[in-house]
Design a protein around this motif. Structure first.
Motif, PDB file in Angstrom:
ATOM      1  N   GLY A   1      31.571 -48.941 -17.030  1.00 22.04           N
ATOM      2  CA  GLY A   1      30.959 -47.998 -17.961  1.00 22.04           C
ATOM      3  C   GLY A   1      31.196 -46.569 -17.532  1.00 22.04           C
ATOM      4  O   GLY A   1      32.293 -46.177 -17.186  1.00 22.04           O
ATOM      5  N   VAL A   2      30.115 -45.798 -17.508  1.00 21.86           N
ATOM      6  CA  VAL A   2      30.230 -44.380 -17.166  1.00 21.86           C
ATOM      7  C   VAL A   2      30.765 -44.224 -15.767  1.00 21.86           C
ATOM      8  O   VAL A   2      30.333 -44.879 -14.832  1.00 21.86           O
TER       9      VAL A   2
ATOM     10  N   SER B   1      18.584 -40.570 -23.509  1.00 21.36           N
ATOM     11  CA  SER B   1      19.368 -41.803 -23.641  1.00 21.36           C
ATOM     12  C   SER B   1      20.614 -41.554 -24.490  1.00 21.36           C
ATOM     13  O   SER B   1      20.553 -40.873 -25.524  1.00 21.36           O
ATOM     14  N   PHE B   2      21.728 -42.124 -24.019  1.00 20.00           N
ATOM     15  CA  PHE B   2      23.006 -41.946 -24.707  1.00 20.00           C
ATOM     16  C   PHE B   2      23.662 -43.304 -24.954  1.00 20.00           C
ATOM     17  O   PHE B   2      23.531 -44.220 -24.145  1.00 20.00           O
TER      18      PHE B   2
ATOM     19  N   ILE C   1      17.430 -49.706 -16.488  1.00 19.21           N
ATOM     20  CA  ILE C   1      17.438 -49.303 -15.086  1.00 19.21           C
ATOM     21  C   ILE C   1      17.449 -47.783 -15.056  1.00 19.21           C
ATOM     22  O   ILE C   1      18.350 -47.155 -15.640  1.00 19.21           O
ATOM     23  N   ARG C   2      16.462 -47.183 -14.396  1.00 20.10           N
ATOM     24  CA  ARG C   2      16.369 -45.731 -14.347  1.00 20.10           C
ATOM     25  C   ARG C   2      16.128 -45.277 -12.912  1.00 20.10           C
ATOM     26  O   ARG C   2      15.347 -45.898 -12.189  1.00 20.10           O
TER      27      ARG C   2
ATOM     28  N   ALA D   1      24.660 -51.829 -19.783  1.00 22.89           N
ATOM     29  CA  ALA D   1      24.828 -52.624 -21.000  1.00 22.89           C
ATOM     30  C   ALA D   1      24.998 -51.759 -22.251  1.00 22.89           C
ATOM     31  O   ALA D   1      24.284 -51.925 -23.242  1.00 22.89           O
ATOM     32  N   GLY D   2      25.934 -50.810 -22.196  1.00 25.33           N
ATOM     33  CA  GLY D   2      26.251 -50.017 -23.372  1.00 25.33           C
ATOM     34  C   GLY D   2      25.422 -48.768 -23.549  1.00 25.33           C
ATOM     35  O   GLY D   2      25.638 -48.013 -24.499  1.00 25.33           O
ATOM     36  N   LYS D   3      24.469 -48.524 -22.656  1.00 29.36           N
ATOM     37  CA  LYS D   3      23.651 -47.323 -22.737  1.00 29.36           C
ATOM     38  C   LYS D   3      23.713 -46.577 -21.411  1.00 29.36           C
ATOM     39  O   LYS D   3      24.025 -47.158 -20.371  1.00 29.36           O
ATOM     40  N   ALA D   4      23.378 -45.304 -21.467  1.00 32.91           N
ATOM     41  CA  ALA D   4      23.262 -44.510 -20.249  1.00 32.91           C
ATOM     42  C   ALA D   4      21.965 -43.717 -20.340  1.00 32.91           C
ATOM     43  O   ALA D   4      21.776 -42.935 -21.275  1.00 32.91           O
TER      44      ALA D   4
END
Length: 456
Positions: free
Chosen positions: A166-167, A227-228, A398-399, A417-420
Motif C-alpha cells: 500500500g502506501v 482518513s484517505f 490500525i492507528r 486494507a485499502g485505507k490510510a
C-alpha cells in the motif's frame, strides 16, 4: 552488582539511549480496534506465546550503573502487570472519539514505569480496542509493527500471516546512473546535510498558526483522524507523470496546510511562506513477516532496533488552492531531489556517530533543537494490504501515534486494507480545532481526485 548479573546485562544501542533522554523520551502508542468484544484470556494466551516475549528486550529492565550507563537486564515478565483493563466506557458522548482522547492523554502525561519491561497493553473493553504501548528505545515503527503483525492472521486465510503493501511501497525500477546524476547526488546531499546542521544551530521557521517550540511537548494534546482512500490516492497518482503515493500524500499535506492557514491567518502570511516538516524514513529492507518471525532463531535477515533517517521537508503556503494537482507536482519535484540525495542515511550516520563519540545527551540536545526549529513531524508506515484478525477478532482499523514533541502538530499514518488513517496529534492551545485541519486534508484529496478525473 554480581558477575552473573554482568553476564546477563546488555548495553543499549546509541539510538536506544537517545530515546531515554528526557528531551527525546518517546513512547509509541498503537490502537487496534476489533469488530467483536475482546477476550481477555485469549489475549493473555496470545501474548505468552508471541514473538514479543521471545525477544530479550521485551523481557528486560532498563538499569543504570554507577556511571549512569544504561543496560538491559533480563527479568521475569509478569503479564498481569503489563495488561491494563478498562471495562467502563471512556466517554458518555457517542459523538466523541473516546479512544483518540485516551491516546492523546497517554501521549503527554503517562510515561511507562521503569520498574518493569518498557511495554504495556491497554484493553478498552467497551470500545473493543487494544492499545499497545512500547518505548521507542525497544525499536522503531517498522520493527514494532512487524512484530505486532506476527500475532495476526489474514481474515480470508487464517493460516497465513498478513501481507504488507500500500502506501509507501517502493518502486522496483532501477535508477540509471550517469555523471550528471552522481554530481546531483553529491550536490543535493551537501546542501541537505548543511541544512540539518543549520537547523540544529540557529535556522528556524518563521512563526505561523502551526508553530510550536521548546516546552510545547508538555502542553495538553488532542488527537483526531484524517482518513484517505488508497484508490483515490492512486487515481491522483496516475494523473501526475511518474508520481508516487508519497508524492500524493505530501501534496495533500501541503494543500491542507494552505487551506487551514488561509482560514486561521489569511492576512498574516505571504505567498510562499515556508514551514518545514521532519519525516522519518526507514533505512532497512523489509523482507516480510515470514522472515521476521524467524528473528529469534537467528536466521532472519531482518535487523531489529531503531534504524531510520530524517528528512527535512519544506512546505510552502499558497493562498490559491484552485489547481489542487499543482500541489502534487510541487511535492514530487521536491521529493525527487530528496530521493536523489543521501540525506536520510547521512542523518542516521551523523546522529549515530555523535551518540557513540559524545554521548546521548548531546545528541538529544541537537535533536531537540532541530524539532524546535521546524514545525511538524510526519511518519508513514505500510500496513496489511488485506483485512486481518488478531486472536480471531477481525480488525477494523490500525492507528498509531507517539509521545508529544516540541512540535505543535505530529502526524503518523498507517495504511490498512485499502485505507490510510493519519493520526493528527496537536497541542490544543496552538491548534484548538484539529478537526478542521483533518477536514482540510480530506477535502484536498477530494479536490485532487476530481481534478484527476477531469484530466483523464
Amino acid at each position: 552488582m554480581g558477575d552473573s548479573e554482568l553476564e546477563r546485562d546488555q548495553p543499549l544501542t546509541p539510538a536506544g539511549r537517545l530515546f531515554l533522554q528526557p528531551q527525546t523520551d518517546q513512547v509509541i502508542n498503537c490502537a487496534i480496534a476489533g469488530v467483536d468484544p475482546l477476550d481477555i484470556e485469549a489475549i493473555k494466551t496470545e501474548i505468552r506465546n508471541s514473538v514479543m516475549l521471545k525477544h530479550p528486550r521485551f523481557g528486560s529492565l532498563m538499569v543504570r550503573d554507577s556511571g549512569g550507563r544504561e543496560y538491559w537486564r533480563r527479568t521475569e515478565v509478569d503479564i498481569d502487570r503489563h495488561i491494563i483493563i478498562r471495562q467502563e466506557p471512556l466517554s458518555d458522548d457517542p459523538d466523541n472519539d473516546a479512544v483518540n482522547d485516551y491516546m492523546a492523554e497517554l501521549s503527554f502525561s503517562s510515561p511507562l514505569s521503569m520498574d518493569k519491561p518498557l511495554w504495556e497493553i491497554h484493553l478498552l473493553m467497551a470500545h473493543m480496542t487494544v492499545v499497545f504501548r512500547v518505548h521507542h528505545s525497544l525499536g522503531d515503527g517498522i520493527s514494532l509493527l512487524s512484530m505486532l503483525l506476527c500475532s495476526c492472521r489474514r481474515l480470508d486465510d487464517p493460516e497465513q500471516l498478513p501481507r504488507i503493501g500500500g502506501v509507501g511501497a517502493s518502486s522496483s525500477r532501477r535508477r540509471q546512473w550517469g555523471l550528471l546524476s552522481l554530481l546531483k547526488v553529491v550536490w543535493y546531499t551537501l546542501i541537505y546535510v548543511l541544512g540539518f546542521i543549520f537547523r540544529a544551530l540557529w535556522m528556524k521557521d518563521k512563526r505561523s498558526a502551526l508553530s510550536g517550540g521548546a516546552g510545547v511537548e508538555l502542553w495538553p494534546r488532542k488527537l483526531v483522524t484524517a482518513s484517505f482512500s488508497l484508490d483515490d490516492m492512486k487515481t491522483v497518482k496516475r494523473a501526475v507523470t511518474d508520481a508516487t503515493i508519497n508524492d500524493v500524500l505530501f501534496g495533500i499535506i501541503t494543500c491542507g496546510f494552505s487551506k487551514y492557514l488561509d482560514m486561521r491567518s489569511p492576512k498574516a502570511l505571504r505567498e510562499g511562506h515556508q514551514i518545514t516538516g521532519v519525516a522519518m524514513v526507514n533505512l532497512r529492507p523489509h523482507p516480510g513477516l515470514q522472515d521476521f518471525a524467524k528473528l529469534m532463531d537467528g536466521k532472519s535477515k531482518t535487523r531489529w532496533g531503531n534504524k531510520f533517517g530524517m528528512l527535512l521537508l519544506p512546505v510552502q503556503y499558497h493562498g490559491d488552492c484552485s489547481d489542487s494537482l499543482r500541489f502534487v507536482k510541487r511535492a514530487k519535484a521536491m521529493i525527487d531531489k530528496k530521493k536523489l540525495s543521501l540525506e536520510a542515511p547521512c542523518s542516521y550516520k551523523i546522529g549515530d556517530t555523535i551518540m557513540s563519540i559524545f554521548g546521548a545527551k548531546l545528541a538529544s540536545i541537537l535533536n531537540y533543537r532541530i524539532l524546535c526549529n521546524t514545525t511538524f513531524t510526519i511518519s508513514n508506515l505500510v500496513g496489511p494490504s488485506e483485512k486481518i484478525s488478531i486472536v480471531g477478532n477481525p480488525v477494523k482499523h490500525i492507528r498509531v501515534t507517539s509521545s508529544s514533541l516540541p512540535h505543535a502538530i505530529t502526524m503518523h499514518m498507517v495504511s490498512y486494507a485499502g485505507k490510510a488513517d493519519m493520526q493528527i496529534l496537536v497541542a490544543k492551545e496552538v491548534i484548538p480545532d484539529p478537526e478542521v485541519l483533518a477536514k482540510c486534508f480530506e477535502d484536498a484529496l477530494v479536490a485532487m481526485k476530481q481534478a484527476a478525473s477531469i484530466k483523464t
